[in-house]
Scaffold this active site. Structure first.
Site, PDB file in Angstrom:
ATOM      1  CD  GLU A 111      -1.874  -1.383   2.835  1.00 35.85           C
ATOM      2  OE1 GLU A 111      -1.300  -0.874   3.823  1.00 35.85           O
ATOM      3  OE2 GLU A 111      -2.371  -2.505   2.830  1.00 35.85           O
ATOM      4  CE1 TYR A 149       7.678   0.693  -2.752  1.00 36.36           C
ATOM      5  CE2 TYR A 149       5.723   2.068  -2.726  1.00 36.36           C
ATOM      6  CZ  TYR A 149       6.786   1.497  -2.075  1.00 36.36           C
ATOM      7  OH  TYR A 149       6.962   1.716  -0.733  1.00 36.36           O
TER       8      TYR A 149
HETATM    9  C1  LIG Z   1      10.331   5.886  -0.742  1.00 35.78           C
HETATM   10  C2  LIG Z   1      11.749   5.788  -0.192  1.00 35.78           C
HETATM   11  C3  LIG Z   1      11.859   4.527   0.671  1.00 35.78           C
HETATM   12  C4  LIG Z   1      12.736   5.692  -1.363  1.00 35.78           C
HETATM   13  O1  LIG Z   1      14.039   5.533  -0.812  1.00 35.78           O
HETATM   14  P1  LIG Z   1      15.356   6.002  -1.641  1.00 35.78           P
HETATM   15  O2  LIG Z   1      16.519   5.458  -0.930  1.00 35.78           O
HETATM   16  O3  LIG Z   1      15.302   7.455  -1.875  1.00 35.78           O
HETATM   17  O4  LIG Z   1      15.122   5.216  -3.007  1.00 35.78           O
HETATM   18  P2  LIG Z   1      16.165   5.101  -4.220  1.00 35.78           P
HETATM   19  O5  LIG Z   1      17.345   5.952  -3.960  1.00 35.78           O
HETATM   20  O6  LIG Z   1      16.391   3.667  -4.466  1.00 35.78           O
HETATM   21  O7  LIG Z   1      15.305   5.687  -5.400  1.00 35.78           O
HETATM   22  C5  LIG Z   1      14.905   7.064  -5.364  1.00 35.78           C
HETATM   23  C6  LIG Z   1      15.432   7.795  -6.570  1.00 35.78           C
HETATM   24  O8  LIG Z   1      16.835   7.942  -6.489  1.00 35.78           O
HETATM   25  C7  LIG Z   1      17.417   7.568  -7.734  1.00 35.78           C
HETATM   26  N1  LIG Z   1      18.716   6.982  -7.468  1.00 35.78           N
HETATM   27  C8  LIG Z   1      18.953   5.735  -7.028  1.00 35.78           C
HETATM   28  N2  LIG Z   1      20.282   5.542  -6.906  1.00 35.78           N
HETATM   29  C9  LIG Z   1      20.871   6.695  -7.263  1.00 35.78           C
HETATM   30  C10 LIG Z   1      22.215   7.144  -7.337  1.00 35.78           C
HETATM   31  N3  LIG Z   1      23.225   6.333  -7.014  1.00 35.78           N
HETATM   32  N4  LIG Z   1      22.449   8.404  -7.723  1.00 35.78           N
HETATM   33  C11 LIG Z   1      21.434   9.222  -8.042  1.00 35.78           C
HETATM   34  N5  LIG Z   1      20.127   8.869  -7.982  1.00 35.78           N
HETATM   35  C12 LIG Z   1      19.858   7.632  -7.620  1.00 35.78           C
HETATM   36  C13 LIG Z   1      16.491   6.544  -8.282  1.00 35.78           C
HETATM   37  O9  LIG Z   1      16.605   6.462  -9.698  1.00 35.78           O
HETATM   38  C14 LIG Z   1      15.176   7.063  -7.861  1.00 35.78           C
HETATM   39  O10 LIG Z   1      14.676   7.981  -8.796  1.00 35.78           O
HETATM   40  P3  LIG Z   1      13.113   8.109  -9.064  1.00 35.78           P
HETATM   41  O11 LIG Z   1      12.733   9.357  -8.376  1.00 35.78           O
HETATM   42  O12 LIG Z   1      12.975   8.157 -10.500  1.00 35.78           O
HETATM   43  O13 LIG Z   1      12.454   6.892  -8.464  1.00 35.78           O
HETATM   44  C15 LIG Z   1      12.104   7.066   0.619  1.00 35.78           C
HETATM   45  O14 LIG Z   1      11.823   8.187  -0.171  1.00 35.78           O
HETATM   46  C16 LIG Z   1      11.383   7.199   1.936  1.00 35.78           C
HETATM   47  O15 LIG Z   1      11.793   6.636   2.950  1.00 35.78           O
HETATM   48  N6  LIG Z   1      10.286   7.991   1.955  1.00 35.78           N
HETATM   49  C17 LIG Z   1       9.568   8.258   3.203  1.00 35.78           C
HETATM   50  C18 LIG Z   1       8.891   7.006   3.695  1.00 35.78           C
HETATM   51  C19 LIG Z   1       7.980   6.416   2.626  1.00 35.78           C
HETATM   52  O16 LIG Z   1       7.254   7.129   1.969  1.00 35.78           O
HETATM   53  N7  LIG Z   1       8.032   5.069   2.495  1.00 35.78           N
HETATM   54  C20 LIG Z   1       7.205   4.358   1.535  1.00 35.78           C
HETATM   55  C21 LIG Z   1       5.882   4.059   2.133  1.00 35.78           C
HETATM   56  S1  LIG Z   1       4.835   3.212   0.986  1.00 35.78           S
END
Ligand SMILES: CC(C)(COP(=O)(O)OP(=O)(O)OC[C@H]1O[C@@H](n2cnc3c(N)ncnc32)[C@H](O)[C@@H]1OP(=O)(O)O)[C@@H](O)C(=O)NCCC(=O)NCCS
Length: 183
Positions: free
Chosen positions: A128, A140
């Site tokens: 969800e 996702y």
């Molecule tokens: C959702 C969440 C878990 C994502 O975590 P994250 O570590 O930022 O995820 P990633 O880094 O793998 O991916 C995020 C973005 O970074 C980019 N990215 C990944 N590795 C990268 C790198 N080495 N350099 C630059 N960008 C990168 C990805 O392409 C991705 O881009 P997108 O915006 O097109 O998806 C985080 O934003 C979070 O904790 N949010 C608050 C809690 C939440 O909402 N949880 C989900 C509940 S359903």
């Protein structure tokens, strides 16, 4: 704690334990301001997870992502949890500290959940996500989830939830051989 901006390579994943809950809870309240889990949820979930339960009885699995500081101290910068009651697995939670976001850790935690779900034989992985959380939805969608439903006013503040699914495996075909119990 959230001031850490680690490189992906310096982060290790390990099982979450009750000793991690206080730190995880701080992140939880920061990252989920509208619907943070209460402390008791984490303890309840961990009681159903390894290592509190033997692997064959544990329906949950929780991880923390720990960044190693130059002084050798580990700092928790993310966490994730999964439930698996076959044939389905669910992403219970996934979160990355703001300073560690956008470097692939969320993708890595999700891949760990998926690998565990596949290892346990789940056919589908469900989750969800708030409709007003486009960052998580992008993650996702990028790794192959699709939206299958919307639950209106699902969250305590009235926010809608999207239900997403990733199909992991085709059910075993019912061939004449396995219907007859052949080895
Ligand atoms: C959702 C969440 C878990 C994502 O975590 P994250 O570590 O930022 O995820 P990633 O880094 O793998 O991916 C995020 C973005 O970074 C980019 N990215 C990944 N590795 C990268 C790198 N080495 N350099 C630059 N960008 C990168 C990805 O392409 C991705 O881009 P997108 O915006 O097109 O998806 C985080 O934003 C979070 O904790 N949010 C608050 C809690 C939440 O909402 N949880 C989900 C509940 S359903």
């Amino acid at each position: 704690m959230a001031a850490v901006a680690p490189t992906p390579g310096s982060i290790t994943l390990r099982s979450m334990t009750a000793a991690d809950v206080a730190v995880v809870l701080e992140l939880e309240r920061e990252l989920f301001p509208h619907d943070a889990w209460p402390e008791s949820f984490f303890y309840d979930e961990l009681a159903q997870a390894e290592p509190a339960l033997a692997a064959e009885r544990a329906t949950r699995r929780y991880w923390v992502a720990e960044a190693t500081q130059p002084q050798g101290r580990g700092v928790i910068v993310g966490y994730a949890g999964m439930m698996c009651v076959l044939p389905l697995a669910d992403v219970q939670t996934i979160a990355v500290a703001p300073a560690a976001q956008g470097r692939g850790l969320g993708t890595r935690l999700l891949a760990e959940i998926e690998a565990e779900a596949v290892r346990r034989g789940a056919e589908d992985l469900l989750l969800e996500v708030r409709e007003d959380n486009p960052a998580a939805q992008r993650l996702y969608l990028r790794v192959g989830f699709e939206q299958i439903h919307k639950r209106r006013a699902y969250y305590p503040d009235g926010g809608d939830a999207l239900i997403m699914r990733k199909h992991l495996a085709d059910p075993k075909p019912s061939t004449a051989a396995n219907l007859m119990g052949a080895p």
